[in-house]
Structure formats: structure tokens, C-alpha cells
Scaffold this active site. Structure first.
Site, PDB file in Angstrom:
ATOM      1  N   GLN A   1      -9.024  -3.980   8.655  1.00  0.00           N
ATOM      2  CA  GLN A   1      -8.074  -3.472   9.644  1.00  0.00           C
ATOM      3  C   GLN A   1      -8.598  -2.235  10.364  1.00  0.00           C
ATOM      4  O   GLN A   1      -7.820  -1.458  10.928  1.00  0.00           O
ATOM      5  CB  GLN A   1      -6.737  -3.157   8.978  1.00  0.00           C
ATOM      6  CG  GLN A   1      -6.022  -4.400   8.468  1.00  0.00           C
ATOM      7  CD  GLN A   1      -4.630  -4.090   7.968  1.00  0.00           C
ATOM      8  OE1 GLN A   1      -3.745  -3.726   8.726  1.00  0.00           O
ATOM      9  NE2 GLN A   1      -4.419  -4.225   6.670  1.00  0.00           N
TER      10      GLN A   1
ATOM     11  N   ASP B   1      -4.550   7.892   3.567  1.00  0.00           N
ATOM     12  CA  ASP B   1      -4.158   6.530   3.940  1.00  0.00           C
ATOM     13  C   ASP B   1      -5.011   6.072   5.128  1.00  0.00           C
ATOM     14  O   ASP B   1      -5.562   6.903   5.842  1.00  0.00           O
ATOM     15  CB  ASP B   1      -2.669   6.556   4.331  1.00  0.00           C
ATOM     16  CG  ASP B   1      -2.088   5.153   4.412  1.00  0.00           C
ATOM     17  OD1 ASP B   1      -2.788   4.196   4.016  1.00  0.00           O
ATOM     18  OD2 ASP B   1      -0.941   5.024   4.857  1.00  0.00           O
ATOM     19  N   GLU B   2      -5.119   4.784   5.341  1.00  0.00           N
ATOM     20  CA  GLU B   2      -5.870   4.220   6.473  1.00  0.00           C
ATOM     21  C   GLU B   2      -7.286   4.808   6.548  1.00  0.00           C
ATOM     22  O   GLU B   2      -7.762   5.202   7.608  1.00  0.00           O
ATOM     23  CB  GLU B   2      -5.136   4.476   7.802  1.00  0.00           C
ATOM     24  CG  GLU B   2      -3.683   4.065   7.837  1.00  0.00           C
ATOM     25  CD  GLU B   2      -3.466   2.563   8.011  1.00  0.00           C
ATOM     26  OE1 GLU B   2      -4.468   1.800   7.980  1.00  0.00           O
ATOM     27  OE2 GLU B   2      -2.303   2.153   8.175  1.00  0.00           O
TER      28      GLU B   2
ATOM     29  N   ARG C   1       1.074  -9.034  11.098  1.00  0.00           N
ATOM     30  CA  ARG C   1       2.352  -8.324  11.261  1.00  0.00           C
ATOM     31  C   ARG C   1       3.528  -9.268  11.041  1.00  0.00           C
ATOM     32  O   ARG C   1       4.655  -8.839  10.849  1.00  0.00           O
ATOM     33  CB  ARG C   1       2.507  -7.711  12.673  1.00  0.00           C
ATOM     34  CG  ARG C   1       1.486  -6.667  13.113  1.00  0.00           C
ATOM     35  CD  ARG C   1       1.294  -5.574  12.139  1.00  0.00           C
ATOM     36  NE  ARG C   1       0.158  -5.847  11.268  1.00  0.00           N
ATOM     37  CZ  ARG C   1      -0.025  -5.262  10.089  1.00  0.00           C
ATOM     38  NH1 ARG C   1       0.838  -4.381   9.650  1.00  0.00           N
ATOM     39  NH2 ARG C   1      -1.066  -5.569   9.345  1.00  0.00           N
TER      40      ARG C   1
ATOM     41  N   LYS D   1       0.808  -1.207   0.000  1.00  0.00           N
ATOM     42  CA  LYS D   1       0.000   0.000   0.000  1.00  0.00           C
ATOM     43  C   LYS D   1       0.853   1.275   0.000  1.00  0.00           C
ATOM     44  O   LYS D   1       0.610   2.200  -0.779  1.00  0.00           O
ATOM     45  CB  LYS D   1      -0.874  -0.100   1.249  1.00  0.00           C
ATOM     46  CG  LYS D   1      -1.564   1.081   1.688  1.00  0.00           C
ATOM     47  CD  LYS D   1      -2.185   0.778   3.040  1.00  0.00           C
ATOM     48  CE  LYS D   1      -1.139   0.938   4.122  1.00  0.00           C
ATOM     49  NZ  LYS D   1      -1.713   1.275   5.418  1.00  0.00           N
ATOM     50  N   THR D   2       1.874   1.286   0.829  1.00  0.00           N
ATOM     51  CA  THR D   2       2.729   2.472   0.905  1.00  0.00           C
ATOM     52  C   THR D   2       3.452   2.697  -0.417  1.00  0.00           C
ATOM     53  O   THR D   2       3.610   3.825  -0.873  1.00  0.00           O
ATOM     54  CB  THR D   2       3.752   2.317   2.043  1.00  0.00           C
ATOM     55  OG1 THR D   2       3.064   1.848   3.197  1.00  0.00           O
ATOM     56  CG2 THR D   2       4.417   3.635   2.362  1.00  0.00           C
TER      57      THR D   2
END
Length: 754
Positions: A253, A219-220, A608, A32-33
Site C-alpha cells: 500500500q 503507522d503507515e 476499500r 492494524k488500528t
DNA sequence: GCGGAGAAAGTTTTT
DNA sequence: CTTTCTCCGC
């Protein structure tokens, strides 16, 4: 130079998206980043936008910094004029410029949770209501909820007039808001709310930013709340032009519902923004297929989701290990043992490991376990660095210099260090201030009109003199000098240095770290203004400060703080029903939603891990000094057994499989001798022979005395402050240079005398 | 006004 | 078990 290299088809499609709204559903570890940075690089490189026409909103300041660094590396150009930051920092930037339209002064103070609570306590006291019936903590979350729902105090009061408790909460809320304004202060919620108010109030401001930000990236997005959603909508809806809004998120998430985040924002994106595009990134580049499939299997049980299935082309890797422990101490010890064992391999570092937990309070036991085996670690979060008393005291003076109408910070320092000004005297000053509708500091200018005992009178007069002198310095000095002057002139230095207890010494350590953080700030930021520094301090979270990537340590953090991070090996500790999922998600009204959020949290935690995942629970846990029996978390049962290694859990013998010690004696007490790894029962295929990892050898017959200088493998040089116990049970308290004070078992810690 | 002793409360999660 | 609050004697 090609910033599109290495992107897969979907990623490329997202990065190259032209105009109009787009939602990118990006599962954990799907790059994503990378997509965000490539997109921005593309916008600038193809001259669709100048850097200053781009607004990118991230979840943490650290992510913002990283994004800027990456983009400037991709393009070899300056990106300073690009707006990259959290919602809060972007909003402060708008407010420092335009808040006057709302009648505030632009040197406003930002209140953190502690300040907020202090203000609520003050209001409760002044209203003479029972603080037992209206606990400040609860009031605080009530106020926050109402503010974010944009319900005004009057509205709430009139709706609930006949219900005393609610009406009173409404009244406290109203007074709280009034006081904030009078203090020229904003709380965290206000930063967003007032920025939105600015845009609404003055259309020329809104028009200016709408025109300026041709491309907006968020983002998020799954963790945006009502106000953030409105801000985005307000900024993105341009006249006669498409909304070039690019949002990235993952409904699976979304873990901030308790903070007002609305998962509906991401679920309804396509309705909110017409003709929007949807791209799903489902290929995971992070985890083994075992870990990923297990995570998928769990999250499938959620009803309220868009639905997607991550896949990987990685191999199966190791099974997920279930760790069953007698209690939280053994949990810590067993985790520490695994780390100790694994790091003996030549290619495994401490920094490959993270221990995740649901609540901050779990960190203590884990910490002790690591200390006992001499494993270096860092804790992210918990009590925030800038939230510590000693730092807040210094900061309070500085804030007062900048915003003398701030009563909360005035109250914090008027008698710190002690100036013989007690509660009675403060009450007299308060009364004068109330009668003359002025701030407490202003009231002190009319000291002769206030009846005070002689000692207190002198104390206040001293205080005023000190602050006035510092106000002069404020305009003449750089921040570093000013802070030094504050520290010395106010008597804080004397006060802290007089305290020679362990806590006192660690306070001085923290203050030194604070000074070096200030120097860092000056060096790193072009804008040296005091406002800019104060904003920086208020908005910096603990995760943002983890810049010490160069030291090799295990990371301990909550799952919330771990969002966006990845580690080779992850332990999730405390997987017991009641702790995770939290007991609080089971007995409240919207139970199903809360249990789904907890499940998402579990999903975030598991994803993670890159290679190894350990899921740990304890059958008994001390909470509030009481034993609480634990049953393993329901989420563990949602993982198909084919992915699990339960062999250690099913062991019925009397011996603890992790340590070879009896279940019924505390392994902590019996295992002070040097760990002998052969005792550890390993089931995993990665149990290769331990190799000596590096050249650090401990002094075998180490004999230490107080004052000795020692060298620690990870923490470097330190001085022994005290010693307790004998022989193998001897513990040493060591003050490390810049790394704080630690207590270690002398026989186990990787230290040597120098 | 201040400090110590004893009582009471507290633990989700954070910008 | 810790941290914070409250009360009392100096």
C-alpha cells in the site's frame, strides 16, 4: 475491561510484544488500528510506560484523534499527555519549543503550497529569469526533492554549474531558502527537516526526547520518506537500551513515492534495526473473498514487494461488476443510477457508498451525475477548505499579526480590500525593504522615506493603523473575537458582502463555516494560543475535517484520500489506461517502479470495498475540452474473469444497459423524467424488489419561486436563489443553511416546499 | 491603479 | 472546459 478481547493470535502477539524493534506487516483490513491501540493500551495498563512516554505517529490528524479516543475508551484514563499525531504536527511541537537553536523565532509561519508558490514566483521575478522557462510548479517539486534528499543549494549549483537550467534552479532554490528564513517561515518539508536539524544540532534536545519517548509507534511506515526515516532512527536509538520501535505498514500500500516516500524503508527495516521481530497480519476482516482474491491476483504482478497473501473467512459475495460507459457523463449517470436504485432498499444508506478516482478533476462530472438524480454527496479533498481565497485572506492578516516579518502574507493583504496600493507602490516599498534589509511591514513604518503617490501613501498608512490596532487586540482577545475583529476592521467583511453573485454568497457561507470551525477549535482544545490555532489550521487536511458522520451522504474522494477507509460499496471510476495508470507513469525514466506504484494504488482502491465493487471506465473522456478516447485499464485485465461480471460490458446491442437509453443520445438530456428503476438492467443477485426506504415523499406538483424555503432530504432547509428552465428540465439553485449552494433538477431532487 | 477582455495554461496523487 | 495571466484603455 479487556483490550485484548477479539484479537486473533497474530494480532495479540503484536500487541503484547515487549521490548526491541518490531515490524508488523499488516495487509488491508487486517485490524492494524486495533493492534496499535491495544498495544498502547497494554503499555499503559501494565505500567510499562506512562502516557507521556509514548510517541505514536499516524498518517492523518483524523487517525490520531481516533486513536486517542479509542485508547481512552479502552482504559478509562486520560491520554492527553500522550504524543499522538502526524510527523508534521509532532515536528511543529518540537520546533515551537526549540527552533531558536537554529536562529528562527518560535512564532514562525507555516507556508502552504500556495504561499510556497507565491514565494517562488517572487524570487523568479526578482532574479529576472523567465518564468516560462522555469515554471513555479516544476521548481517547487524540484526544490522539495532536493530538500528531502538533503542536497543544499550550493552543492546542487556546483554539481550542475555548466548546465544553465539546473544551475538556475539551484539559484532559485538558494534564494527561496534565504527568503523563507528572512520571513521566519517554514514550508511543509521544513517542518520535518528543521526538527531533524534541531535534534542534530543540540544533542541535549535529542537526548531529552530519546529519554522521554520510551516507546515509539509508527503507522503507515511504508509511506515514510528519507527525513521521516531519519527522525525515527534518531529518536528510537536510545543509549544502552533497546529501540522500542513498533512500526506498522504494508509494502503493497505504498502510494506516496512521488512525495519522496521510500518503500525501501519498510523493505529494509530488519537490516536497519537489529534483532527485530516480524509479524504478518494476513487475515482480512473487511472484504468478501471475491474482492480479496481479485486484489491479490493483481498485486501479485508486482516484483518489488515482500510478498504475502491475504485471506478471509468471509463468503464469496457478489461478483465485481465491470461498467463500460460511452463517456464520463454517462459514467457518472450510471453510477448515480446504481446508487439511486440500491438506496431504495431499506437497509442501504447513502453513506454505504464511495466513488473513488485517480484525479480530483474527475469529481466534477460525477458530482453532476449525482445532482441530477438528487443524491446527496460530499467531496473530500480537491480545493482545501483552508486554502480558499476568502479564508486565506482572513488568515493572512492574523498571520501578519503574529509574524510581522512575513512578506508573503503581507503582500497578500496590503491591497485586499483595495486601498489604491498598486504594483508600483508595492515595488517601491520592496525596494526600501531591500535597501534596509527589513521586512515589508517594517518598511511601512518609514513611510515618509518612500516615494509614493498620495492615494497609495494614505492607503499604506491606513493599513498600518489597522494592523497596529489589531495587534493590540491580539493580546487582549480570545481567538474568536480577534478573528471577528480582523474580519470587520480590515474591511474584508464589507468587501465580501458587497459581492452578491452566487460565488460571493458561497464565500460568505464558507466564512461562516470558518467562524464555526474557530469556535469548535476553542471548545475542543485546551491550548487556546494563537500559535496553536495557526498550527492547527496549517496542518489540518481535508480528510481530517470529515466529522459530519451524522449526515447520510455518498463520499467522493481520490484513492490517496481513501487510504485507511472502508465502504460497503465502492465504485472506482475512470479506469482507463493513461488516466489510471496515469500517463505520467509510462513515459518517465523509472517506469517500472511507477507502474508498480499505480498498481498498488489500484490495490488500495479495491481493498476499500467490503461487499460490492464496481470498476468503471469510459470509452471517451473530455479533458481540457477535448475528446480523448479511452481503453480500459491494464489492471482490469489482471483480474481473473471468474471474479468478474462482464455481462454489461459485452452487451453488443445499441442500448446502454445501464439506462435503457441509446448509446448515441446523451442519457443526461433524455432522462430528466423521474427515474424509473425498472428500466435498469440488473444482473446482480441483489436485485430484490425496491422497497420504499423512508417516509420522505416529494411534493408531486411542486411549483417554486425564487425566495421559497425548501426542505431537502439530506441537506435540510434552504432558500431558492434562482430558477432556470421549465417543467421537468427546471433547475433550482438553492442555498442550504450551512451546506452550501447546490443546483438541482426540481423534478428529481428530494425537496419539498415549506 | 483598476477592471475588463482576451489569451494561455492546466490535471496526477497531499502532509 | 475552467482557472489564471497579461495587456490595454480609462
Amino acid at each position: 475491561m479487556n483490550y485484548l478481547d477479539g484479537l486473533n493470535v497474530k494480532q495479540k502477539e503484536a500487541a503484547l510484544h515487549d521490548k526491541g524493534p518490531i515490524l508488523v506487516i499488516a495487509g488491508a483490513g487486517t485490524g492494524k488500528t486495533k493492534v496499535l491501540t491495544s498495544r498502547i493500551a497494554n503499555l499503559i495498563d501494565t505500567e510499562k510506560a506512562n502516557p507521556y512516554e509514548i510517541l505514536a505517529i499516524t498518517f492523518t490528524n483524523k487517525a490520531a484523534k481516533e486513536m486517542k479516543t479509542r485508547i481512552s475508551a479502552l482504559l478509562h484514563t486520560e491520554v492527553d499527555r500522550m504524543w499522538v499525531g502526524t510527523f508534521h504536527s509532532i515536528c511543529v511541537r518540537i520546533l515551537r519549543k526549540y527552533i531558536s537553536v537554529l536562529g528562527y523565532n518560535n512564532n514562525f509561519t507555516i507556508y502552504d503550497t500556495t504561499d510556497q508558490k507565491n514565494l517562488i514566483k517572487k524570487v523568479i521575478k526578482e532574479m529576472a529569469v523567465d518564468p516560462k522557462r522555469f515554471p513555479p510548479n516544476q521548481i517547487k517539486s524540484n526544490i522539495s526533492r532536493l530538500k528531502n534528499a538533503e542536497i543544499s543549494p550550493d552543492e546542487y549549483i556546483s554539481k550542475n554549474y555548466s548546465i544553465y537550467d539546473r544551475r538556475t534552479i539551484g539559484e532559485i532554490y538558494g534564494k527561496y531558502e534565504k527568503e523563507l528564513r528572512r520571513n521566519n517561515a517554514l514550508d511543509f518539508d521544513d517542518l520535518l527537516i528543521k526538527a531533524l536539524d534541531c535534534l542534530r544540532k543540540d544533542d541535549s534536545i535529542a537526548a531529552y526526547y530519546r529519554e522521554k519517548f520510551k516507546y515509539i509507534l509508527v503507522d503507515e511506515y511504508q509511506d515514510t520518506n528519507n527525513i521521516q526515516y531519519q527522525l525515527v532512527k534518531y529518536l528510537a536509538k536510545r543509549k544502552n537500551a533497546p529501540s522500542n520501535l513498533f512500526v506498522v505498514g504494508d509494502d503493497d500500500q505504498s502510494i506516496y513515492g512521488w512525495r519522496g516516500a521510500d518503500i525501501g524503508n519498510i523493505l529494509n527495516f530488519e537490516k536497519d534495526f537489529e534483532n527485530s521481530k516480524l509479524i504478518r497480519l494476513e487475515r482480512n476482516y473487511r472484504s468478501t473473498s471475491t474482492i480479496l482474491d481479485a486484489a491479490n491476483a493483481v498485486i501479485k504482478n508486482n516484483v518489488n514487494r515482500k510478498g504475502k497473501e491475504l485471506y478471509t473467512e468471509d463468503n464469496k459475495g457478489n461478483l465485481i461488476t465491470i461498467m463500460k460507459n460511452n463517456n464520463e457523463k454517462e459514467e457518472a449517470y450510471n453510477i448515480a443510477h446504481v446508487i439511486s436504485h440500491e438506496t431504495n432498499k431499506s437497509d442501504v444508506d447513502y453513506s454505504d457508498f464511495a466513488i473513488l478516482y485517480r484525479t480530483n478533476s474527475q469529481s466534477r462530472a460525477l458530482e453532476e451525475g449525482l445532482i441530477k438524480l438528487g443524491i446527496p454527496y460530499k467531496i473530500v479533498g480537491g480545493l482545501k477548505f483552508y486554502g480558499r481565497k476568502e479564508i486565506k485572506d482572513i488568515m493572512a492578516y492574523i498571520i501578519l499579526l503574529q509574524n510581522p516579518t512575513d512578506d508573503i502574507n503581507f503582500l497578500r493583504v496590503i491591497n485586499t480590500p483595495t486601498r489604491k496600493i498598486g504594483l508600483k507602490s508595492v515595488a517601491s516599498i520592496q525596494q526600501y525593504a531591500d535597501e534596509n534589509s527589513c521586512s515589508l511591514f517594517e518598511a511601512c513604518y518609514n513611510l515618509d522615506d518612500i516615494q509614493l503617490p498620495k492615494a497609495a501613501h494614505n492607503g499604506v498608512s491606513d493599513f498600518v493603523k489597522i494592523v497596529e490596532l489589531l495587534m493590540v487586540k491580539k493580546d487582549a482577545c480570545e481567538i474568536t473575537e480577534l478573528i471577528n475583529a480582523v474580519y470587520e476592521d480590515t474591511g474584508l467583511k464589507k468587501m465580501f458582502e458587497a459581492d452578491e453573485t452566487i460565488e460571493g454568497l458561497s464565500r460568505i457561507d464558507n466564512i461562516e463555516e470558518f467562524f464555526s470551525a474557530v469556535t469548535d477549535f476553542e471548545e475542543m482544545n485546551a491550548d487556546h494560543s494563537l500559535d496553536s490555532f495557526l498550527t492547527h489550521v496549517s496542518l489540518l487536511s481535508d480528510i481530517d475535517r470529515t466529522k459530519e458522520v451524522d449526515i447520510d451522504v455518498v463520499t467522493l474522494l481520490t484513492i490517496h484520500s481513501a487510504k485507511g477507509l472502508e465502504f460497503s460499496t465502492v465504485f472506482i471510476a475512470g479506469l482507463e489506461d493513461g488516466l489510471f495508470p496515469s500517463i505520467r507513469s509510462s513515459d518517465e525514466d523509472n517506469q517500472d517502479d511507477k507502474l508498480e506504484e499505480e498498481r498498488r494504488l489500484f490495490y488500495v482502491a479495491t481493498t476499500r470495498a467490503k461487499k460490492n465493487l464496481y470498476l468503471s471506465y469510459a470509452e471517451d473522456r473530455m479533458t481540457f475540452g477535448r475528446h480523448t478516447p479511452g481503453i480500459k485499464s491494464r489492471y482490469l485485465d489482471e483480474i481473473p474473469s471468474e471474479y468478474l461480471d462482464n455481462s454489461l460490458e459485452e452487451e453488443k446491442s445499441n442500448s446502454n444497459p445501464w439506462t435503457g437509453k441509446s448509446h448515441f443520445t446523451s442519457s443526461l438530456k433524455t432522462s430528466y423524467s423521474k427515474p424509473t428503476y425498472s428500466k435498469i438492467a440488473y444482473s446482480k443477485n441483489n436485485c430484490t424488489k425496491a422497497k420504499v426506504k423512508d417516509t420522505f415523499t416529494r411534493d408531486e406538483n411542486i411549483s417554486l419561486t425564487v425566495g421559497d424555503k425548501v426542505l431537502h432530504k439530506a441537506w435540510g432547509e434552504g432558500t431558492i436563489v434562482s430558477l432556470n428552465g421549465e417543467g421537468e428540465k427546471q433547475k433550482a439553485t438553492i442555498a442550504f443553511n450551512n451546506k452550501g449552494i447546490k443546483t438541482l433538477i426540481t423534478a428529481l431532487a428530494p425537496i419539498k416546499k415549506i
